[in-house]
Write a protein that holds these residues in place. Structure first.
Motif, mmCIF file in Angstrom:
data_model
loop_
_atom_site.group_PDB
_atom_site.id
_atom_site.type_symbol
_atom_site.label_atom_id
_atom_site.label_comp_id
_atom_site.label_asym_id
_atom_site.label_seq_id
_atom_site.Cartn_x
_atom_site.Cartn_y
_atom_site.Cartn_z
ATOM 1 N N ALA A 21 140.534 -11.068 -1.827
ATOM 2 C CA ALA A 21 140.186 -12.486 -1.771
ATOM 3 C C ALA A 21 141.324 -13.314 -1.167
ATOM 4 N N GLY A 22 142.561 -13.025 -1.568
ATOM 5 C CA GLY A 22 143.700 -13.781 -1.049
ATOM 6 C C GLY A 22 143.905 -13.585 0.440
ATOM 7 N N ILE A 23 143.783 -12.355 0.898
ATOM 8 C CA ILE A 23 143.949 -12.072 2.327
ATOM 9 C C ILE A 23 142.822 -12.704 3.134
ATOM 10 N N SER A 24 141.603 -12.599 2.633
ATOM 11 C CA SER A 24 140.457 -13.188 3.335
ATOM 12 C C SER A 24 140.606 -14.701 3.452
ATOM 13 N N PHE A 25 140.981 -15.340 2.355
ATOM 14 C CA PHE A 25 141.181 -16.790 2.381
ATOM 15 C C PHE A 25 142.356 -17.163 3.281
ATOM 16 N N GLY A 26 143.428 -16.425 3.184
ATOM 17 C CA GLY A 26 144.610 -16.724 3.980
ATOM 18 C C GLY A 26 144.342 -16.669 5.470
ATOM 19 N N PHE A 27 143.567 -15.688 5.903
ATOM 20 C CA PHE A 27 143.244 -15.598 7.320
ATOM 21 C C PHE A 27 142.405 -16.793 7.754
ATOM 22 N N LEU A 28 141.392 -17.141 6.958
ATOM 23 C CA LEU A 28 140.574 -18.297 7.321
ATOM 24 C C LEU A 28 141.398 -19.581 7.357
ATOM 25 N N TYR A 29 142.255 -19.752 6.371
ATOM 26 C CA TYR A 29 143.050 -20.980 6.310
ATOM 27 C C TYR A 29 144.077 -21.036 7.435
ATOM 28 N N SER A 30 144.573 -19.892 7.864
ATOM 29 C CA SER A 30 145.546 -19.883 8.959
ATOM 30 C C SER A 30 144.926 -20.329 10.275
ATOM 31 N N LEU A 31 143.617 -20.208 10.414
ATOM 32 C CA LEU A 31 142.952 -20.643 11.638
ATOM 33 C C LEU A 31 142.863 -22.157 11.754
ATOM 34 N N THR A 32 143.148 -22.866 10.678
ATOM 35 C CA THR A 32 143.075 -24.330 10.699
ATOM 36 C C THR A 32 144.358 -24.961 11.217
ATOM 37 N N ASP A 33 145.279 -24.168 11.714
ATOM 38 C CA ASP A 33 146.569 -24.629 12.226
ATOM 39 C C ASP A 33 147.449 -25.231 11.137
ATOM 40 N N ALA A 34 147.249 -24.806 9.908
ATOM 41 C CA ALA A 34 148.117 -25.233 8.810
ATOM 42 C C ALA A 34 149.436 -24.473 8.922
ATOM 43 N N GLY A 35 150.443 -24.979 8.267
ATOM 44 C CA GLY A 35 151.737 -24.321 8.290
ATOM 45 C C GLY A 35 151.707 -22.993 7.542
ATOM 46 N N VAL A 36 152.659 -22.142 7.874
ATOM 47 C CA VAL A 36 152.726 -20.819 7.267
ATOM 48 C C VAL A 36 152.985 -20.908 5.772
ATOM 49 N N VAL A 37 153.887 -21.795 5.382
ATOM 50 C CA VAL A 37 154.230 -21.916 3.961
ATOM 51 C C VAL A 37 153.026 -22.405 3.161
ATOM 52 N N LYS A 38 152.319 -23.387 3.682
ATOM 53 C CA LYS A 38 151.139 -23.901 2.987
ATOM 54 C C LYS A 38 150.055 -22.829 2.901
ATOM 55 N N THR A 39 149.858 -22.076 3.970
ATOM 56 C CA THR A 39 148.865 -21.008 3.969
ATOM 57 C C THR A 39 149.203 -19.950 2.931
ATOM 58 N N VAL A 40 150.465 -19.545 2.894
ATOM 59 C CA VAL A 40 150.880 -18.512 1.939
ATOM 60 C C VAL A 40 150.756 -19.021 0.510
ATOM 61 N N CYS A 41 151.177 -20.249 0.266
ATOM 62 C CA CYS A 41 151.113 -20.797 -1.097
ATOM 63 C C CYS A 41 149.672 -20.910 -1.578
ATOM 64 N N LEU A 42 148.778 -21.425 -0.741
ATOM 65 C CA LEU A 42 147.382 -21.529 -1.147
ATOM 66 C C LEU A 42 146.740 -20.149 -1.326
ATOM 67 N N SER A 43 147.117 -19.194 -0.488
ATOM 68 C CA SER A 43 146.601 -17.837 -0.642
ATOM 69 C C SER A 43 147.064 -17.218 -1.954
ATOM 70 N N LEU A 44 148.304 -17.479 -2.331
ATOM 71 C CA LEU A 44 148.798 -16.957 -3.609
ATOM 72 C C LEU A 44 148.098 -17.616 -4.796
#
Length: 133
Positions: free
Chosen positions: A91-114
């Motif tokens: 679930a975390g990896i799937s969400f992280g990939f989708l969220y990374s496509l929104t051009d969000a920052g890496v730190v924000k993507t990782v934190c939300l995925s965690l």
């Protein structure tokens, strides 16, 4: 009066699958299609549909469906802690990939995925802990 011997019956199977075989194939496939459409939609950024969007959606759908089928096949053989961790990581990896496509920052993507991973881990572990023997 003569007594007859009890009729012999065929042995009953001891393992009953949770889902029929078709559901084990159809559910990951449908989820993969939705994930692929969602991926291609996010990657478009409200622009025109391009070949790259379609290719990304198809590859994402295939990868998601294969991973979901793999988790469905592997998880029942794992102890409850690893099973919950497997679903949480998926679930975390799937969400992280989708969220990374929104051009969000890496730190924000990782934190939300965690956060998503921790939430799924807590819910799934609680479910397995309270329903398994």
């Amino acid at each position: 009066m003569a007594h007859t011997a009890p009729a012999r019956t065929a042995p009953q199977p001891t393992h009953h699958p949770t889902f029929p075989l078709k559901a084990k194939l159809v559910l990951p496939a449908l989820a993969g299609i939705v994930y692929g459409l969602w991926t291609s939609g996010i990657d478009r950024h409200a622009g025109p549909i391009t070949g790259w969007n379609v290719l990304l959606g198809v590859v994402s759908a295939l990868a998601f469906a294969a991973a979901a089928y793999g988790v469905h096949a592997l998880a029942p053989r794992l102890p409850r802690e690893l099973r919950a961790a497997t679903w949480a990581a998926f679930a975390g990896i799937s969400f992280g990939f989708l969220y990374s496509l929104t051009d969000a920052g890496v730190v924000k993507t990782v934190c939300l995925s965690l956060v998503i991973t921790a939430g799924v881990l807590a819910v799934v572990f609680y479910r397995y802990y309270t329903t398994e023997d």
